[in-house]
Design a protein around this motif. Structure first.
Motif, short mmCIF file in Angstrom:
data_model
loop_
_atom_site.label_atom_id
_atom_site.label_comp_id
_atom_site.label_asym_id
_atom_site.label_seq_id
_atom_site.Cartn_x
_atom_site.Cartn_y
_atom_site.Cartn_z
N ASN A 146 0.67 -1.42 0.25
CA ASN A 146 0.00 -0.43 -0.18
C ASN A 146 1.00 1.00 0.01
N ILE B 123 2.18 1.82 -3.20
CA ILE B 123 1.13 2.02 -4.71
C ILE B 123 1.42 3.43 -3.98
N SER C 98 2.22 6.40 -7.11
CA SER C 98 1.28 7.76 -8.38
C SER C 98 1.76 8.91 -7.47
N GLU D 224 -1.88 0.69 -10.56
CA GLU D 224 -3.54 0.70 -11.18
C GLU D 224 -3.40 -1.41 -10.74
N THR E 207 -3.72 -2.38 -7.48
CA THR E 207 -3.84 -1.52 -6.63
C THR E 207 -4.62 -2.78 -6.60
N GLU E 208 -5.17 -3.60 -7.48
CA GLU E 208 -5.49 -4.61 -8.04
C GLU E 208 -5.80 -5.70 -7.77
N GLU F 28 -3.48 -5.71 -4.57
CA GLU F 28 -3.87 -5.91 -3.37
C GLU F 28 -4.75 -6.07 -2.99
N SER F 29 -5.79 -5.71 -3.94
CA SER F 29 -7.16 -5.94 -3.67
C SER F 29 -7.63 -7.60 -3.75
#
Length: 611
Positions: free
Chosen positions: A272, A275, A279, A361, A364-365, A367-368
Protein backbone atom coordinates in the motif's frame (compact mmCIF):
# COMPACT_ATOMS: atom_id res chain seq x y z
CA UNK A 1 22.71 21.03 29.21
CA UNK A 2 21.08 17.66 28.73
CA UNK A 3 17.73 16.74 30.21
CA UNK A 4 19.30 14.23 32.62
CA UNK A 5 21.65 16.93 33.95
CA UNK A 6 18.71 19.24 34.65
CA UNK A 7 16.91 16.45 36.53
CA UNK A 8 20.01 15.68 38.67
CA UNK A 9 20.82 19.37 39.42
CA UNK A 10 18.79 19.58 42.73
CA UNK A 11 20.50 16.44 44.01
CA UNK A 12 23.92 17.97 43.32
CA UNK A 13 23.04 21.08 45.37
CA UNK A 14 21.78 18.92 48.28
CA UNK A 15 24.98 16.84 48.18
CA UNK A 16 27.27 19.91 48.22
CA UNK A 17 25.30 21.50 51.11
CA UNK A 18 25.60 18.31 53.16
CA UNK A 19 29.40 18.21 52.63
CA UNK A 20 29.67 21.90 53.62
CA UNK A 21 27.80 21.29 56.92
CA UNK A 22 30.10 18.35 57.72
CA UNK A 23 33.24 20.48 57.13
CA UNK A 24 32.20 23.41 59.45
CA UNK A 25 33.69 21.83 62.69
CA UNK A 26 36.90 21.01 60.86
CA UNK A 27 37.39 24.58 59.65
CA UNK A 28 36.50 25.92 63.16
CA UNK A 29 39.24 23.84 64.85
CA UNK A 30 41.70 24.76 62.10
CA UNK A 31 41.01 28.47 62.68
CA UNK A 32 41.61 28.22 66.45
CA UNK A 33 44.92 26.41 65.84
CA UNK A 34 45.96 29.16 63.43
CA UNK A 35 45.20 31.89 66.01
CA UNK A 36 47.34 30.16 68.68
CA UNK A 37 50.15 29.70 66.20
CA UNK A 38 50.14 33.43 65.37
CA UNK A 39 50.24 34.39 69.12
CA UNK A 40 53.21 32.13 69.94
CA UNK A 41 55.16 33.19 66.89
CA UNK A 42 54.69 36.85 67.88
CA UNK A 43 56.07 36.22 71.40
CA UNK A 44 59.04 34.39 69.96
CA UNK A 45 59.95 37.31 67.73
CA UNK A 46 59.71 39.82 70.62
CA UNK A 47 62.07 37.79 72.90
CA UNK A 48 65.69 39.20 73.18
CA UNK A 49 68.79 37.15 73.85
CA UNK A 50 70.43 38.03 77.23
CA UNK A 51 73.73 37.17 78.91
CA UNK A 52 73.64 34.33 81.36
CA UNK A 53 73.53 35.50 84.97
CA UNK A 54 76.76 35.18 87.07
CA UNK A 55 76.86 33.04 90.11
CA UNK A 56 78.08 34.31 93.52
CA UNK A 57 81.87 35.00 93.79
CA UNK A 58 82.28 34.33 89.98
CA UNK A 59 84.45 36.72 87.90
CA UNK A 60 84.41 37.40 84.21
CA UNK A 61 87.62 36.83 82.34
CA UNK A 62 88.22 38.76 79.16
CA UNK A 63 91.04 37.46 76.99
CA UNK A 64 92.18 39.75 74.23
CA UNK A 65 94.74 38.58 71.74
CA UNK A 66 96.18 40.87 69.07
CA UNK A 67 98.00 39.47 66.10
CA UNK A 68 99.68 41.15 63.17
CA UNK A 69 99.84 40.06 59.62
CA UNK A 70 103.63 40.61 59.74
CA UNK A 71 104.14 38.22 62.60
CA UNK A 72 106.30 35.35 61.52
CA UNK A 73 105.40 31.85 62.54
CA UNK A 74 107.68 30.20 64.95
CA UNK A 75 107.82 26.99 62.79
CA UNK A 76 109.05 27.39 59.14
CA UNK A 77 107.64 24.03 58.08
CA UNK A 78 104.19 25.09 59.04
CA UNK A 79 104.57 28.21 56.92
CA UNK A 80 105.40 26.22 53.75
CA UNK A 81 102.52 23.88 54.30
CA UNK A 82 100.13 26.77 54.71
CA UNK A 83 101.27 28.32 51.43
CA UNK A 84 100.76 25.07 49.56
CA UNK A 85 97.38 24.61 51.18
CA UNK A 86 96.41 28.12 50.14
CA UNK A 87 97.44 27.48 46.53
CA UNK A 88 95.52 24.21 46.38
CA UNK A 89 92.48 26.00 47.83
CA UNK A 90 92.79 28.72 45.21
CA UNK A 91 92.87 26.12 42.40
CA UNK A 92 89.84 24.33 43.80
CA UNK A 93 88.04 27.64 44.20
CA UNK A 94 88.90 28.60 40.61
CA UNK A 95 87.68 25.24 39.35
CA UNK A 96 84.47 25.60 41.32
CA UNK A 97 84.08 29.11 39.98
CA UNK A 98 84.41 27.92 36.40
CA UNK A 99 81.98 25.05 37.00
CA UNK A 100 79.56 27.48 38.61
CA UNK A 101 79.82 29.88 35.66
CA UNK A 102 79.22 27.02 33.24
CA UNK A 103 76.15 25.89 35.15
CA UNK A 104 74.86 29.45 35.31
CA UNK A 105 75.28 29.80 31.57
CA UNK A 106 73.47 26.52 30.98
CA UNK A 107 70.68 27.53 33.35
CA UNK A 108 70.33 30.87 31.55
CA UNK A 109 70.11 29.08 28.19
CA UNK A 110 67.47 26.70 29.56
CA UNK A 111 65.58 29.59 31.07
CA UNK A 112 65.69 31.44 27.74
CA UNK A 113 64.47 28.34 25.92
CA UNK A 114 61.73 27.83 28.49
CA UNK A 115 60.71 31.45 28.14
CA UNK A 116 60.52 31.08 24.36
CA UNK A 117 58.36 27.93 24.74
CA UNK A 118 56.12 29.67 27.23
CA UNK A 119 55.77 32.62 24.91
CA UNK A 120 54.94 30.26 22.07
CA UNK A 121 52.38 28.44 24.20
CA UNK A 122 50.93 31.75 25.30
CA UNK A 123 50.56 32.87 21.68
CA UNK A 124 48.94 29.53 20.73
CA UNK A 125 46.65 29.73 23.76
CA UNK A 126 45.61 33.25 22.85
CA UNK A 127 45.03 32.13 19.27
CA UNK A 128 42.90 29.18 20.42
CA UNK A 129 40.96 31.40 22.79
CA UNK A 130 40.37 33.84 19.95
CA UNK A 131 39.22 31.00 17.67
CA UNK A 132 37.02 29.67 20.48
CA UNK A 133 35.45 33.09 20.92
CA UNK A 134 34.97 33.35 17.17
CA UNK A 135 33.26 29.95 17.08
CA UNK A 136 31.08 30.89 20.01
CA UNK A 137 30.10 34.09 18.23
CA UNK A 138 29.32 32.14 15.04
CA UNK A 139 27.34 29.58 17.03
CA UNK A 140 25.44 32.34 18.79
CA UNK A 141 24.78 34.00 15.45
CA UNK A 142 23.42 30.73 14.01
CA UNK A 143 21.22 30.26 17.05
CA UNK A 144 19.86 33.76 16.58
CA UNK A 145 19.27 33.06 12.88
CA UNK A 146 17.45 29.80 13.69
CA UNK A 147 15.40 31.57 16.34
CA UNK A 148 14.59 34.31 13.84
CA UNK A 149 13.55 31.71 11.26
CA UNK A 150 11.37 29.94 13.80
CA UNK A 151 9.81 33.22 14.85
CA UNK A 152 9.23 34.16 11.22
CA UNK A 153 7.60 30.78 10.62
CA UNK A 154 5.32 31.30 13.63
CA UNK A 155 4.43 34.80 12.43
CA UNK A 156 3.67 33.46 8.99
CA UNK A 157 1.44 30.75 10.44
CA UNK A 158 -0.36 33.34 12.56
CA UNK A 159 -0.94 35.51 9.52
CA UNK A 160 -2.39 32.53 7.65
CA UNK A 161 -4.65 31.80 10.56
CA UNK A 162 -2.81 28.61 11.52
CA UNK A 163 -1.70 28.89 15.16
CA UNK A 164 1.49 27.24 16.31
CA UNK A 165 0.64 23.83 17.71
CA UNK A 166 1.41 22.87 21.29
CA UNK A 167 3.56 20.01 20.02
CA UNK A 168 5.80 22.40 18.06
CA UNK A 169 6.16 24.65 21.11
CA UNK A 170 7.13 21.67 23.29
CA UNK A 171 9.61 20.54 20.64
CA UNK A 172 11.21 24.00 20.44
CA UNK A 173 11.37 24.28 24.25
CA UNK A 174 12.93 20.81 24.60
CA UNK A 175 15.47 21.62 21.90
CA UNK A 176 16.42 24.83 23.69
CA UNK A 177 16.56 23.05 27.05
CA UNK A 178 18.78 20.19 25.87
CA UNK A 179 21.15 22.39 23.86
CA UNK A 180 24.75 21.65 24.82
CA UNK A 181 27.33 24.28 23.86
CA UNK A 182 30.21 21.88 24.43
CA UNK A 183 28.81 19.30 22.01
CA UNK A 184 28.05 22.05 19.50
CA UNK A 185 31.64 23.30 19.69
CA UNK A 186 32.95 19.74 19.32
CA UNK A 187 30.84 19.33 16.17
CA UNK A 188 32.15 22.64 14.84
CA UNK A 189 35.73 21.46 15.48
CA UNK A 190 35.03 18.19 13.62
CA UNK A 191 33.52 20.19 10.76
CA UNK A 192 36.65 22.38 10.54
CA UNK A 193 38.91 19.32 10.47
CA UNK A 194 36.72 17.62 7.84
CA UNK A 195 36.65 20.73 5.62
CA UNK A 196 40.43 20.99 5.94
CA UNK A 197 40.83 17.37 4.88
CA UNK A 198 38.69 17.79 1.76
CA UNK A 199 40.39 21.03 0.69
CA UNK A 200 43.27 18.93 -0.61
CA UNK A 201 42.08 17.31 -3.83
CA UNK A 202 44.63 14.51 -3.49
CA UNK A 203 43.33 13.61 -0.02
CA UNK A 204 40.62 10.98 0.60
CA UNK A 205 39.93 10.47 -3.11
CA UNK A 206 40.36 6.69 -2.98
CA UNK A 207 37.26 4.90 -4.27
CA UNK A 208 36.15 1.37 -3.53
CA UNK A 209 35.18 -1.12 -6.20
CA UNK A 210 31.91 -1.88 -4.42
CA UNK A 211 29.71 0.58 -2.55
CA UNK A 212 30.13 0.75 1.21
CA UNK A 213 28.02 2.20 3.98
CA UNK A 214 29.21 5.51 5.42
CA UNK A 215 27.78 6.88 8.67
CA UNK A 216 27.53 10.64 8.84
CA UNK A 217 26.62 13.37 11.32
CA UNK A 218 25.28 16.55 9.74
CA UNK A 219 22.90 19.42 10.37
CA UNK A 220 19.98 19.72 7.95
CA UNK A 221 18.31 22.88 6.70
CA UNK A 222 15.91 22.93 9.66
CA UNK A 223 18.87 23.12 12.07
CA UNK A 224 18.45 19.58 13.39
CA UNK A 225 21.37 17.20 13.90
CA UNK A 226 20.92 14.17 11.67
CA UNK A 227 22.76 10.89 12.22
CA UNK A 228 22.22 8.47 9.37
CA UNK A 229 23.92 6.29 6.80
CA UNK A 230 24.41 6.40 3.05
CA UNK A 231 25.83 4.07 0.45
CA UNK A 232 28.75 5.41 -1.59
CA UNK A 233 32.10 4.58 -3.13
CA UNK A 234 34.13 7.13 -1.14
CA UNK A 235 33.93 9.71 1.65
CA UNK A 236 34.36 12.50 -0.89
CA UNK A 237 31.15 11.46 -2.68
CA UNK A 238 29.22 11.52 0.59
CA UNK A 239 30.68 14.91 1.55
CA UNK A 240 29.91 16.46 -1.85
CA UNK A 241 26.39 15.04 -1.88
CA UNK A 242 25.53 16.32 1.60
CA UNK A 243 26.98 19.78 0.89
CA UNK A 244 24.93 19.97 -2.30
CA UNK A 245 21.82 19.19 -0.24
CA UNK A 246 22.50 22.10 2.11
CA UNK A 247 23.84 20.10 5.04
CA UNK A 248 26.61 21.14 7.41
CA UNK A 249 28.77 18.01 7.58
CA UNK A 250 30.53 17.25 10.86
CA UNK A 251 31.70 13.66 10.54
CA UNK A 252 31.87 10.88 7.91
CA UNK A 253 33.06 7.41 8.88
CA UNK A 254 32.95 4.07 7.12
CA UNK A 255 30.68 1.55 8.80
CA UNK A 256 32.52 -1.32 10.49
CA UNK A 257 31.15 -4.19 8.42
CA UNK A 258 32.69 -7.26 6.86
CA UNK A 259 31.39 -6.35 3.42
CA UNK A 260 29.21 -3.95 1.54
CA UNK A 261 25.67 -3.59 2.85
CA UNK A 262 23.01 -2.07 0.66
CA UNK A 263 20.76 0.30 2.52
CA UNK A 264 17.16 -0.82 2.43
CA UNK A 265 18.14 -4.27 1.15
CA UNK A 266 16.59 -6.09 4.11
CA UNK A 267 13.45 -3.92 4.14
CA UNK A 268 10.59 -4.55 1.74
CA UNK A 269 8.29 -1.58 1.17
CA UNK A 270 4.69 -2.51 1.93
CA UNK A 271 2.40 -2.77 -1.07
CA UNK A 272 0.00 0.00 0.00
CA UNK A 273 2.93 2.37 0.64
CA UNK A 274 4.47 1.43 -2.70
CA UNK A 275 1.20 2.29 -4.47
CA UNK A 276 1.21 5.70 -2.77
CA UNK A 277 4.83 6.43 -3.69
CA UNK A 278 4.38 5.38 -7.33
CA UNK A 279 1.25 7.52 -7.76
CA UNK A 280 3.04 10.50 -6.20
CA UNK A 281 6.11 9.99 -8.38
CA UNK A 282 3.94 9.83 -11.52
CA UNK A 283 2.14 13.05 -10.54
CA UNK A 284 5.44 14.89 -9.92
CA UNK A 285 6.90 13.77 -13.25
CA UNK A 286 3.75 14.84 -15.12
CA UNK A 287 3.93 18.28 -13.51
CA UNK A 288 7.43 18.81 -14.91
CA UNK A 289 9.56 18.11 -11.81
CA UNK A 290 12.89 16.41 -12.50
CA UNK A 291 13.19 12.76 -11.51
CA UNK A 292 15.85 13.33 -8.84
CA UNK A 293 13.86 16.18 -7.28
CA UNK A 294 10.70 14.04 -7.33
CA UNK A 295 12.49 11.22 -5.50
CA UNK A 296 13.81 13.77 -3.00
CA UNK A 297 10.22 14.85 -2.29
CA UNK A 298 9.33 11.20 -1.67
CA UNK A 299 12.24 11.06 0.78
CA UNK A 300 10.82 14.06 2.64
CA UNK A 301 7.32 12.55 2.65
CA UNK A 302 8.47 9.19 4.07
CA UNK A 303 7.66 8.88 7.78
CA UNK A 304 9.11 5.41 8.27
CA UNK A 305 12.87 5.61 8.94
CA UNK A 306 13.62 2.51 6.84
CA UNK A 307 11.58 3.81 3.91
CA UNK A 308 13.36 7.16 4.22
CA UNK A 309 16.73 5.39 4.02
CA UNK A 310 15.62 3.54 0.88
CA UNK A 311 14.52 6.72 -0.93
CA UNK A 312 17.59 8.61 0.29
CA UNK A 313 19.80 5.90 -1.22
CA UNK A 314 17.84 6.01 -4.50
CA UNK A 315 18.16 9.81 -4.61
CA UNK A 316 21.91 9.57 -3.98
CA UNK A 317 22.34 7.08 -6.86
CA UNK A 318 20.33 9.36 -9.16
CA UNK A 319 22.57 12.28 -8.15
CA UNK A 320 25.62 10.18 -8.96
CA UNK A 321 24.31 9.53 -12.50
CA UNK A 322 22.45 6.21 -12.23
CA UNK A 323 19.04 5.67 -13.82
CA UNK A 324 15.98 4.89 -11.71
CA UNK A 325 15.84 1.17 -12.53
CA UNK A 326 19.50 0.68 -11.55
CA UNK A 327 19.03 2.66 -8.34
CA UNK A 328 16.00 0.53 -7.42
CA UNK A 329 17.77 -2.69 -8.36
CA UNK A 330 20.60 -1.86 -5.93
CA UNK A 331 18.10 -1.84 -3.08
CA UNK A 332 17.71 -5.64 -3.37
CA UNK A 333 14.23 -6.67 -2.13
CA UNK A 334 12.87 -3.19 -1.41
CA UNK A 335 11.19 -2.97 -4.83
CA UNK A 336 9.42 -5.78 -6.76
CA UNK A 337 11.22 -7.36 -9.70
CA UNK A 338 8.26 -6.62 -11.96
CA UNK A 339 8.39 -2.89 -11.16
CA UNK A 340 12.12 -2.71 -11.87
CA UNK A 341 11.74 -4.42 -15.26
CA UNK A 342 8.78 -2.20 -16.18
CA UNK A 343 10.73 0.95 -15.29
CA UNK A 344 13.74 -0.34 -17.21
CA UNK A 345 11.57 -0.74 -20.32
CA UNK A 346 9.93 2.66 -19.75
CA UNK A 347 13.34 4.34 -19.57
CA UNK A 348 14.13 3.01 -23.05
CA UNK A 349 10.78 4.10 -24.51
CA UNK A 350 10.50 7.38 -22.58
CA UNK A 351 7.00 6.82 -21.12
CA UNK A 352 7.90 6.53 -17.44
CA UNK A 353 4.82 8.36 -16.00
CA UNK A 354 2.40 6.17 -17.99
CA UNK A 355 4.23 3.04 -16.86
CA UNK A 356 4.05 4.17 -13.26
CA UNK A 357 0.28 4.71 -13.61
CA UNK A 358 -0.10 1.21 -15.05
CA UNK A 359 1.89 -0.21 -12.14
CA UNK A 360 -0.30 1.68 -9.66
CA UNK A 361 -3.40 0.18 -11.26
CA UNK A 362 -1.83 -3.28 -11.35
CA UNK A 363 -0.72 -3.27 -7.71
CA UNK A 364 -4.05 -1.79 -6.58
CA UNK A 365 -5.99 -4.63 -8.21
CA UNK A 366 -3.48 -7.19 -6.98
CA UNK A 367 -3.74 -5.85 -3.44
CA UNK A 368 -7.53 -5.95 -3.66
CA UNK A 369 -7.39 -9.61 -4.74
CA UNK A 370 -5.06 -10.47 -1.86
CA UNK A 371 -7.31 -8.73 0.64
CA UNK A 372 -10.29 -10.69 -0.64
CA UNK A 373 -8.31 -13.89 -0.32
CA UNK A 374 -7.26 -13.05 3.23
CA UNK A 375 -10.81 -12.04 4.13
CA UNK A 376 -12.17 -15.32 2.81
CA UNK A 377 -9.64 -17.33 4.80
CA UNK A 378 -9.80 -15.19 7.93
CA UNK A 379 -13.50 -15.67 8.72
CA UNK A 380 -13.51 -19.49 8.94
CA UNK A 381 -10.22 -19.38 10.82
CA UNK A 382 -11.59 -17.00 13.46
CA UNK A 383 -14.82 -18.94 13.85
CA UNK A 384 -12.91 -22.23 14.15
CA UNK A 385 -10.61 -20.82 16.85
CA UNK A 386 -13.59 -19.38 18.73
CA UNK A 387 -15.46 -22.69 18.55
CA UNK A 388 -12.39 -24.58 19.78
CA UNK A 389 -12.00 -22.26 22.77
CA UNK A 390 -15.70 -22.58 23.68
CA UNK A 391 -15.70 -26.38 23.43
CA UNK A 392 -12.48 -26.63 25.45
CA UNK A 393 -13.92 -24.40 28.17
CA UNK A 394 -17.08 -26.53 28.41
CA UNK A 395 -15.12 -29.79 28.55
CA UNK A 396 -12.60 -28.58 31.14
CA UNK A 397 -14.74 -26.47 33.51
CA UNK A 398 -18.43 -27.35 32.95
CA UNK A 399 -18.40 -31.12 32.47
CA UNK A 400 -16.31 -31.87 35.64
CA UNK A 401 -19.04 -30.22 37.77
CA UNK A 402 -21.54 -32.88 36.66
CA UNK A 403 -19.07 -35.76 37.07
CA UNK A 404 -19.05 -35.23 40.84
CA UNK A 405 -22.86 -35.28 40.88
CA UNK A 406 -22.95 -38.56 38.94
CA UNK A 407 -20.41 -40.12 41.30
CA UNK A 408 -22.42 -39.18 44.42
CA UNK A 409 -25.68 -40.61 43.03
CA UNK A 410 -24.06 -43.77 41.70
CA UNK A 411 -26.43 -44.04 38.74
CA UNK A 412 -25.60 -45.66 35.40
CA UNK A 413 -23.99 -43.30 32.86
CA UNK A 414 -24.65 -43.60 29.09
CA UNK A 415 -21.80 -44.34 26.69
CA UNK A 416 -21.83 -40.88 25.11
CA UNK A 417 -21.47 -39.30 28.56
CA UNK A 418 -18.55 -41.58 29.37
CA UNK A 419 -16.86 -40.53 26.12
CA UNK A 420 -17.35 -36.82 26.95
CA UNK A 421 -16.02 -37.35 30.48
CA UNK A 422 -13.00 -39.22 29.12
CA UNK A 423 -12.26 -36.38 26.70
CA UNK A 424 -12.65 -33.87 29.56
CA UNK A 425 -10.21 -35.80 31.78
CA UNK A 426 -7.75 -36.09 28.91
CA UNK A 427 -7.83 -32.34 28.26
CA UNK A 428 -7.43 -31.52 31.94
CA UNK A 429 -4.37 -33.75 32.25
CA UNK A 430 -2.68 -33.17 28.91
CA UNK A 431 -3.80 -29.73 27.63
CA UNK A 432 -0.35 -28.16 27.98
CA UNK A 433 1.27 -31.06 26.14
CA UNK A 434 -1.36 -30.86 23.39
CA UNK A 435 -0.68 -27.13 22.91
CA UNK A 436 3.09 -27.74 22.82
CA UNK A 437 2.66 -30.51 20.24
CA UNK A 438 0.43 -28.26 18.08
CA UNK A 439 2.97 -25.39 18.25
CA UNK A 440 5.87 -27.72 17.40
CA UNK A 441 3.95 -29.22 14.46
CA UNK A 442 3.11 -25.74 13.12
CA UNK A 443 6.76 -24.65 13.40
CA UNK A 444 7.96 -27.83 11.67
CA UNK A 445 5.38 -27.36 8.92
CA UNK A 446 6.41 -23.72 8.36
CA UNK A 447 10.10 -24.66 8.28
CA UNK A 448 9.53 -27.47 5.78
CA UNK A 449 7.21 -25.32 3.66
CA UNK A 450 9.75 -22.48 3.42
CA UNK A 451 12.94 -24.48 2.99
CA UNK A 452 12.10 -27.78 1.26
CA UNK A 453 10.87 -27.38 -2.29
CA UNK A 454 9.42 -30.91 -2.67
CA UNK A 455 7.36 -30.58 0.52
CA UNK A 456 6.12 -27.12 -0.52
CA UNK A 457 5.09 -28.38 -3.96
CA UNK A 458 3.28 -31.40 -2.46
CA UNK A 459 1.30 -29.26 -0.03
CA UNK A 460 0.41 -26.72 -2.73
CA UNK A 461 -0.83 -29.48 -5.03
CA UNK A 462 -2.87 -30.94 -2.17
CA UNK A 463 -4.51 -27.59 -1.41
CA UNK A 464 -5.16 -26.92 -5.10
CA UNK A 465 -7.09 -30.22 -5.35
CA UNK A 466 -9.45 -29.35 -2.49
CA UNK A 467 -13.10 -28.85 -3.59
CA UNK A 468 -13.61 -25.09 -3.05
CA UNK A 469 -10.29 -23.78 -1.77
CA UNK A 470 -8.53 -25.33 -4.79
CA UNK A 471 -10.49 -23.17 -7.23
CA UNK A 472 -9.77 -20.05 -5.18
CA UNK A 473 -6.03 -20.72 -5.31
CA UNK A 474 -6.06 -21.57 -9.04
CA UNK A 475 -8.13 -18.52 -10.02
CA UNK A 476 -5.89 -16.25 -7.94
CA UNK A 477 -2.68 -17.61 -9.52
CA UNK A 478 -4.12 -17.42 -13.07
CA UNK A 479 -5.24 -13.81 -12.44
CA UNK A 480 -1.79 -12.74 -11.23
CA UNK A 481 0.01 -14.63 -14.02
CA UNK A 482 -2.11 -13.28 -16.89
CA UNK A 483 -2.26 -9.70 -15.54
CA UNK A 484 1.53 -9.56 -15.09
CA UNK A 485 2.15 -11.21 -18.44
CA UNK A 486 -0.17 -8.70 -20.16
CA UNK A 487 1.67 -5.77 -18.56
CA UNK A 488 5.04 -7.11 -19.64
CA UNK A 489 3.91 -7.78 -23.22
CA UNK A 490 2.15 -4.40 -23.55
CA UNK A 491 5.34 -2.61 -22.42
CA UNK A 492 7.48 -4.43 -25.01
CA UNK A 493 9.43 -6.57 -22.56
CA UNK A 494 11.08 -9.57 -24.24
CA UNK A 495 9.36 -12.93 -23.78
CA UNK A 496 12.42 -14.51 -22.13
CA UNK A 497 12.72 -11.60 -19.69
CA UNK A 498 8.98 -11.83 -19.04
CA UNK A 499 9.29 -15.50 -18.10
CA UNK A 500 12.12 -14.66 -15.70
CA UNK A 501 10.00 -11.96 -14.02
CA UNK A 502 6.93 -14.21 -13.84
CA UNK A 503 8.92 -17.00 -12.18
CA UNK A 504 10.02 -14.59 -9.44
CA UNK A 505 6.56 -13.13 -8.82
CA UNK A 506 4.70 -16.33 -8.04
CA UNK A 507 5.46 -18.43 -4.96
CA UNK A 508 3.54 -21.45 -6.23
CA UNK A 509 5.89 -24.24 -7.31
CA UNK A 510 3.34 -25.65 -9.76
CA UNK A 511 3.21 -22.43 -11.76
CA UNK A 512 6.96 -21.96 -11.46
CA UNK A 513 7.33 -25.34 -13.17
CA UNK A 514 4.88 -24.23 -15.88
CA UNK A 515 6.87 -21.04 -16.52
CA UNK A 516 10.13 -22.98 -16.54
CA UNK A 517 8.73 -25.40 -19.14
CA UNK A 518 7.53 -22.42 -21.22
CA UNK A 519 11.01 -20.85 -21.22
CA UNK A 520 12.49 -24.24 -22.14
CA UNK A 521 10.04 -24.60 -25.05
CA UNK A 522 10.90 -21.09 -26.29
CA UNK A 523 14.59 -22.04 -26.51
CA UNK A 524 13.56 -25.00 -28.69
CA UNK A 525 11.43 -22.79 -30.93
CA UNK A 526 8.03 -24.01 -29.66
CA UNK A 527 5.08 -21.79 -28.79
CA UNK A 528 4.24 -20.38 -25.36
CA UNK A 529 0.96 -22.29 -25.15
CA UNK A 530 2.67 -25.68 -25.53
CA UNK A 531 3.53 -25.97 -21.82
CA UNK A 532 -0.04 -24.99 -20.74
CA UNK A 533 -1.87 -27.49 -22.96
CA UNK A 534 -4.05 -29.94 -20.97
CA UNK A 535 -2.48 -28.91 -17.67
CA UNK A 536 -4.77 -29.41 -14.65
CA UNK A 537 -3.61 -26.15 -12.93
CA UNK A 538 -4.33 -23.96 -15.99
CA UNK A 539 -8.03 -23.75 -16.97
CA UNK A 540 -8.99 -24.63 -20.52
CA UNK A 541 -10.59 -21.21 -21.15
CA UNK A 542 -7.32 -19.47 -20.26
CA UNK A 543 -5.40 -21.87 -22.52
CA UNK A 544 -7.71 -21.22 -25.50
CA UNK A 545 -7.37 -17.44 -25.04
CA UNK A 546 -3.59 -17.79 -24.82
CA UNK A 547 -3.55 -19.87 -28.00
CA UNK A 548 -5.77 -17.33 -29.81
CA UNK A 549 -3.52 -14.47 -28.74
CA UNK A 550 -0.48 -16.26 -30.12
CA UNK A 551 -2.14 -16.93 -33.45
CA UNK A 552 -3.57 -13.40 -33.88
CA UNK A 553 -0.56 -11.53 -32.52
CA UNK A 554 -2.70 -9.93 -29.79
CA UNK A 555 -1.26 -11.75 -26.81
CA UNK A 556 -1.30 -8.73 -24.50
CA UNK A 557 -5.01 -7.81 -24.91
CA UNK A 558 -6.01 -11.48 -24.68
CA UNK A 559 -4.13 -11.90 -21.40
CA UNK A 560 -5.87 -8.78 -20.08
CA UNK A 561 -9.26 -10.33 -20.87
CA UNK A 562 -8.25 -13.60 -19.20
CA UNK A 563 -7.10 -11.63 -16.15
CA UNK A 564 -10.36 -9.68 -15.91
CA UNK A 565 -12.46 -12.83 -16.33
CA UNK A 566 -10.69 -14.90 -13.68
CA UNK A 567 -10.46 -11.96 -11.31
CA UNK A 568 -14.25 -11.74 -11.45
CA UNK A 569 -14.52 -15.52 -11.02
CA UNK A 570 -12.18 -15.35 -8.04
CA UNK A 571 -14.25 -12.59 -6.43
CA UNK A 572 -17.47 -14.48 -7.08
CA UNK A 573 -16.29 -17.78 -5.61
CA UNK A 574 -14.93 -16.01 -2.53
CA UNK A 575 -18.31 -14.37 -1.92
CA UNK A 576 -20.04 -17.71 -2.39
CA UNK A 577 -17.67 -19.41 0.00
CA UNK A 578 -18.17 -16.69 2.62
CA UNK A 579 -21.93 -17.07 2.21
CA UNK A 580 -21.83 -20.86 2.58
CA UNK A 581 -19.16 -21.20 5.21
CA UNK A 582 -20.97 -19.03 7.77
CA UNK A 583 -24.01 -21.33 8.24
CA UNK A 584 -21.82 -24.45 7.99
CA UNK A 585 -19.59 -23.28 10.81
CA UNK A 586 -22.53 -22.16 12.94
CA UNK A 587 -24.29 -25.54 12.47
CA UNK A 588 -21.07 -27.42 13.22
CA UNK A 589 -20.52 -25.41 16.41
CA UNK A 590 -24.16 -25.95 17.45
CA UNK A 591 -23.87 -29.72 16.89
CA UNK A 592 -20.69 -30.02 18.92
CA UNK A 593 -21.87 -27.87 21.82
CA UNK A 594 -25.34 -29.43 21.70
CA UNK A 595 -23.88 -32.93 21.73
CA UNK A 596 -21.82 -32.12 24.81
CA UNK A 597 -24.83 -30.64 26.61
CA UNK A 598 -26.99 -33.68 25.73
CA UNK A 599 -24.28 -35.98 27.02
CA UNK A 600 -24.42 -34.08 30.32
CA UNK A 601 -28.22 -33.81 30.59
CA UNK A 602 -29.27 -37.38 29.56
CA UNK A 603 -27.94 -39.01 32.79
CA UNK A 604 -29.93 -36.49 34.81
CA UNK A 605 -33.20 -37.82 33.29
CA UNK A 606 -32.10 -41.32 34.28
CA UNK A 607 -31.60 -40.15 37.87
CA UNK A 608 -35.08 -38.58 37.95
CA UNK A 609 -36.62 -41.84 36.69
CA UNK A 610 -34.76 -43.76 39.40
CA UNK A 611 -36.09 -41.41 42.06
Amino acid sequence: MKAIEIILLPFVFIYKGFIFVLLIPYYFVLGIAKVFELIFSKNKKNSVKTMPELKNNEKVKVIKTTRSAYDKPNNPTLETDSVKLKESKDKATLKKQKEFERLVKKAREEEARRAKEQEKLRIEREKKEQEQKQKELELKKREEEQEAKRQAKEDELRKKGQPVTFQEKIKAFYKKLTFNKKEALELEAKKAVLDEQFKDKNNNTSRFEKPLIFNYIAKNKEGEIEKSSIEALSRVDVHSFLLAEGYEVYEITAAKTSGSIIIGGSYKIKRNRLIFYLSQLSAYLKSGIALAEAVKILDDQAKNIKEKKVWRAVYYDLSMGDVLSVAMEKRKDSFPKLLINMIKTAEMTGNLPETLDDMVEYYTESESTKKQMKSAMMYPLVVTIFATVVVTFILMWVVPQFVDIYADLGSDIPTITKIVISISDFLKNYLIYILLVIIVLILIYLYLFRNIKAFRKTMQEFMMHLPVFGKIIIYNEVTIFTKTFANLINHNVFITDSMDVLSKITENEVYKKLIYDTAKNLTKGDTISMAFKDHWAFPNIAYQMLLTGEKTGRLGPMMERVSSYYQEQHRSIINQMKTLIEPILIVSLALIVGGILLAVIIPMYGMYDAL
